[in-house]
Motif scaffolding. Sequence first.
Motif, PDB file in Angstrom:
ATOM      1  N   PHE A 239     104.161  13.196  -4.316  1.00 54.10           N
ATOM      2  CA  PHE A 239     103.316  13.180  -3.135  1.00 54.10           C
ATOM      3  C   PHE A 239     102.196  14.203  -3.289  1.00 54.10           C
ATOM      4  N   LYS A 240     101.236  14.162  -2.398  1.00 54.85           N
ATOM      5  CA  LYS A 240     100.144  15.118  -2.407  1.00 54.85           C
ATOM      6  C   LYS A 240     100.703  16.535  -2.299  1.00 54.85           C
ATOM      7  N   GLY A 241     100.144  17.444  -3.061  1.00 49.41           N
ATOM      8  CA  GLY A 241     100.612  18.818  -3.028  1.00 49.41           C
ATOM      9  C   GLY A 241     101.818  19.039  -3.929  1.00 49.41           C
ATOM     10  N   SER A 242     102.691  19.932  -3.507  1.00 52.91           N
ATOM     11  CA  SER A 242     103.842  20.323  -4.319  1.00 52.91           C
ATOM     12  C   SER A 242     105.061  19.461  -4.014  1.00 52.91           C
ATOM     13  N   ASN A 243     105.789  19.094  -5.057  1.00 52.96           N
ATOM     14  CA  ASN A 243     107.067  18.388  -4.959  1.00 52.96           C
ATOM     15  C   ASN A 243     108.086  19.249  -5.697  1.00 52.96           C
ATOM     16  N   SER A 244     109.098  19.754  -5.006  1.00 55.93           N
ATOM     17  CA  SER A 244     109.946  20.766  -5.647  1.00 55.93           C
ATOM     18  C   SER A 244     111.373  20.754  -5.103  1.00 55.93           C
ATOM     19  N   ALA A 245     112.219  21.584  -5.755  1.00 56.74           N
ATOM     20  CA  ALA A 245     113.570  21.956  -5.303  1.00 56.74           C
ATOM     21  C   ALA A 245     114.480  20.778  -4.976  1.00 56.74           C
ATOM     22  N   PRO A 246     114.713  19.848  -5.906  1.00 56.55           N
ATOM     23  CA  PRO A 246     115.610  18.715  -5.611  1.00 56.55           C
ATOM     24  C   PRO A 246     117.069  19.144  -5.515  1.00 56.55           C
ATOM     25  N   ALA A 247     117.839  18.435  -4.678  1.00 56.42           N
ATOM     26  CA  ALA A 247     119.283  18.681  -4.545  1.00 56.42           C
ATOM     27  C   ALA A 247     119.947  17.396  -4.091  1.00 56.42           C
ATOM     28  N   PHE A 248     120.898  16.885  -4.871  1.00 52.57           N
ATOM     29  CA  PHE A 248     121.596  15.648  -4.540  1.00 52.57           C
ATOM     30  C   PHE A 248     122.557  15.849  -3.368  1.00 52.57           C
ATOM     31  N   SER A 249     122.715  14.801  -2.568  1.00 56.77           N
ATOM     32  CA  SER A 249     123.771  14.791  -1.554  1.00 56.77           C
ATOM     33  C   SER A 249     125.112  14.600  -2.257  1.00 56.77           C
ATOM     34  N   PRO A 250     126.222  14.973  -1.624  1.00 61.57           N
ATOM     35  CA  PRO A 250     127.531  14.862  -2.280  1.00 61.57           C
ATOM     36  C   PRO A 250     127.900  13.456  -2.725  1.00 61.57           C
ATOM     37  N   ASP A 251     127.414  12.432  -2.033  1.00 59.79           N
ATOM     38  CA  ASP A 251     127.714  11.064  -2.453  1.00 59.79           C
ATOM     39  C   ASP A 251     126.670  10.504  -3.409  1.00 59.79           C
ATOM     40  N   GLY A 252     125.655  11.291  -3.725  1.00 63.39           N
ATOM     41  CA  GLY A 252     124.646  10.885  -4.688  1.00 63.39           C
ATOM     42  C   GLY A 252     123.618   9.905  -4.173  1.00 63.39           C
ATOM     43  N   SER A 253     123.684   9.538  -2.906  1.00 60.10           N
ATOM     44  CA  SER A 253     122.775   8.515  -2.381  1.00 60.10           C
ATOM     45  C   SER A 253     121.401   9.062  -2.024  1.00 60.10           C
ATOM     46  N   LYS A 254     121.321  10.346  -1.715  1.00 61.99           N
ATOM     47  CA  LYS A 254     120.058  10.951  -1.303  1.00 61.99           C
ATOM     48  C   LYS A 254     119.788  12.231  -2.081  1.00 61.99           C
ATOM     49  N   VAL A 255     118.526  12.624  -2.059  1.00 62.28           N
ATOM     50  CA  VAL A 255     118.124  13.887  -2.670  1.00 62.28           C
ATOM     51  C   VAL A 255     117.294  14.651  -1.645  1.00 62.28           C
ATOM     52  N   ALA A 256     117.674  15.889  -1.373  1.00 63.42           N
ATOM     53  CA  ALA A 256     116.850  16.762  -0.544  1.00 63.42           C
ATOM     54  C   ALA A 256     115.741  17.325  -1.417  1.00 63.42           C
ATOM     55  N   ILE A 257     114.518  17.333  -0.915  1.00 65.99           N
ATOM     56  CA  ILE A 257     113.369  17.808  -1.682  1.00 65.99           C
ATOM     57  C   ILE A 257     112.468  18.636  -0.768  1.00 65.99           C
ATOM     58  N   VAL A 258     111.542  19.355  -1.373  1.00 67.59           N
ATOM     59  CA  VAL A 258     110.579  20.154  -0.623  1.00 67.59           C
ATOM     60  C   VAL A 258     109.185  19.634  -0.925  1.00 67.59           C
ATOM     61  N   LEU A 259     108.445  19.287   0.110  1.00 64.33           N
ATOM     62  CA  LEU A 259     107.091  18.739  -0.031  1.00 64.33           C
ATOM     63  C   LEU A 259     106.122  19.564   0.794  1.00 64.33           C
ATOM     64  N   SER A 260     104.891  19.663   0.282  1.00 63.31           N
ATOM     65  CA  SER A 260     103.834  20.344   1.029  1.00 63.31           C
ATOM     66  C   SER A 260     102.734  19.371   1.444  1.00 63.31           C
ATOM     67  N   LYS A 261     103.048  18.095   1.428  1.00 64.30           N
ATOM     68  CA  LYS A 261     102.035  17.074   1.672  1.00 64.30           C
ATOM     69  C   LYS A 261     101.443  17.142   3.081  1.00 64.30           C
ATOM     70  N   ASP A 262     102.164  17.722   4.028  1.00 66.19           N
ATOM     71  CA  ASP A 262     101.682  17.801   5.408  1.00 66.19           C
ATOM     72  C   ASP A 262     101.312  19.225   5.814  1.00 66.19           C
ATOM     73  N   GLY A 263     101.156  20.120   4.832  1.00 67.54           N
ATOM     74  CA  GLY A 263     100.815  21.509   5.137  1.00 67.54           C
ATOM     75  C   GLY A 263     101.779  22.460   4.466  1.00 67.54           C
ATOM     76  N   ASN A 264     102.473  23.289   5.257  1.00 71.21           N
ATOM     77  CA  ASN A 264     103.478  24.185   4.694  1.00 71.21           C
ATOM     78  C   ASN A 264     104.605  23.402   4.035  1.00 71.21           C
ATOM     79  N   SER A 265     105.258  24.011   3.068  1.00 71.43           N
ATOM     80  CA  SER A 265     106.403  23.384   2.417  1.00 71.43           C
ATOM     81  C   SER A 265     107.521  23.174   3.425  1.00 71.43           C
ATOM     82  N   GLN A 266     108.003  21.932   3.507  1.00 71.58           N
ATOM     83  CA  GLN A 266     109.067  21.562   4.430  1.00 71.58           C
ATOM     84  C   GLN A 266     110.094  20.716   3.693  1.00 71.58           C
ATOM     85  N   ILE A 267     111.276  20.574   4.290  1.00 69.89           N
ATOM     86  CA  ILE A 267     112.372  19.859   3.638  1.00 69.89           C
ATOM     87  C   ILE A 267     112.412  18.413   4.102  1.00 69.89           C
ATOM     88  N   TYR A 268     112.593  17.529   3.135  1.00 70.46           N
ATOM     89  CA  TYR A 268     112.708  16.093   3.361  1.00 70.46           C
ATOM     90  C   TYR A 268     113.936  15.593   2.613  1.00 70.46           C
TER      91      TYR A 268
END
Length: 428
Positions: A239-268
């Motif tokens: 995405f636009k800006g920084s894409n960082s800090a991936p972390a898998f969910s325990p069941d492997g279905s999702k990944v938590a990530i950090v994006l700065s596409k909307d301004g400050n770095s936030q968790i998605y």
Amino acid sequence: MKINFLKTISKNILLALGLLSINNFANAQLSIEITGAGANQIGIAVADFAGSTTPSSVITQTIHNDLQRSGLFNLLPTDGYYDYDENSQPNYKTWKSKNADALALGSVSDAGNGKYIARYRLHDVPQESVLSGLEVSANQIRTAGHKIADDIYEKLTGQKGVFSTRIAYVMKSGGKYYLQIADADGESPVSALISNEPIISPTWSPDGNKLAYVSFEKKKPMIYVHHVSTGKRQILANFKGSNSAPAFSPDGSKVAIVLSKDGNSQIYTINANGGGLKRITNSRGIDTEPKFSPDGNFIYFTSDRGGSPQIYKTSANGGSATRITFEGNYNVSPRPSPDGKSLAFISRRNGRFYLASLDLASGQTQILNDTGKDESPSFAPNSQMILFASYNGGRGILSAVSADGRVKQKLSVPSGEIREPAWGPYRN
């Protein structure tokens, strides 16, 4: 004035990576220095396995080294206890006189087609009985040794062993960056990825088949998912800006990530196969370093929303956040233990950075290491050890410490520095 700690962390990581220099690293094993011991060591003798000389020596030494590294066992001399195998009947009286709690006897044979078969029995010396037995077929004799050591560890401690697991870490040589995968003891390292640009934040999928990481190969931080067995990979977040800090969910279905596409770095969160992007945090500060709780219901993360970097927890579906750390004004890099009982993190005290552990039930914090230059903690899958990056003699190394702080290990290569460790899950 708020400290932009995300940029500070990124700058420190890149600086550390820039200092790495390793020659002929491909065959460089991680050497291990062990200090400390468990409160009550278990006396065990591992007799030389019967069979041809080289496989016997390798499997016996692998088991011996694994148990010794844990700090929980007192490895007793076998005093020429040769020509015994898993079917032999030991003289329990002799081993009782040596204060042995357990005795391992076994054999190894070449099964052809590049496979080995190892058999062993674990004897309970005080009870004069067989406690366990195992037959292992493996392509590598050291693999068989790790599996037997895991069985011994579990039967004698009640905790599942982690000697058969793997670790990942990053190092640099000649202007190139290497994502390395090795056995938990640092042996048999291989390069999963070689890049001209930095690689940071490797993290394992719950099944151990994939690694997610951040690569700067496109001149910006992007998140990739890498299939370990095939080497195939795909971009997960660009995405636009920084894409960082991936972390898998325990069941492997999702990944938590950090994006700065909307301004400050936030968790998605994002689906592990892409798509389904969902914003989890919405603050005026910087939210980063997410990690799922073992049950998948919560996400721990670092934020400066309160004025200084602290650790918070929020629902994995988003919503209000609860502050977790209160001792000190700088606490980052939360890593919940797989058993859900504690949280490892990095705490700054008097300008130095220490690996710390928070008991989630009592709220008590314990400093686990004394170098003052610690980074990037990662729990073993049995929650009994923590792997992290540190320094020794001015050189970057990996270190490991038991969850109670008693047993410490230093893992280093002969001529360079290594960072960004990630301890892999149990292997099927």
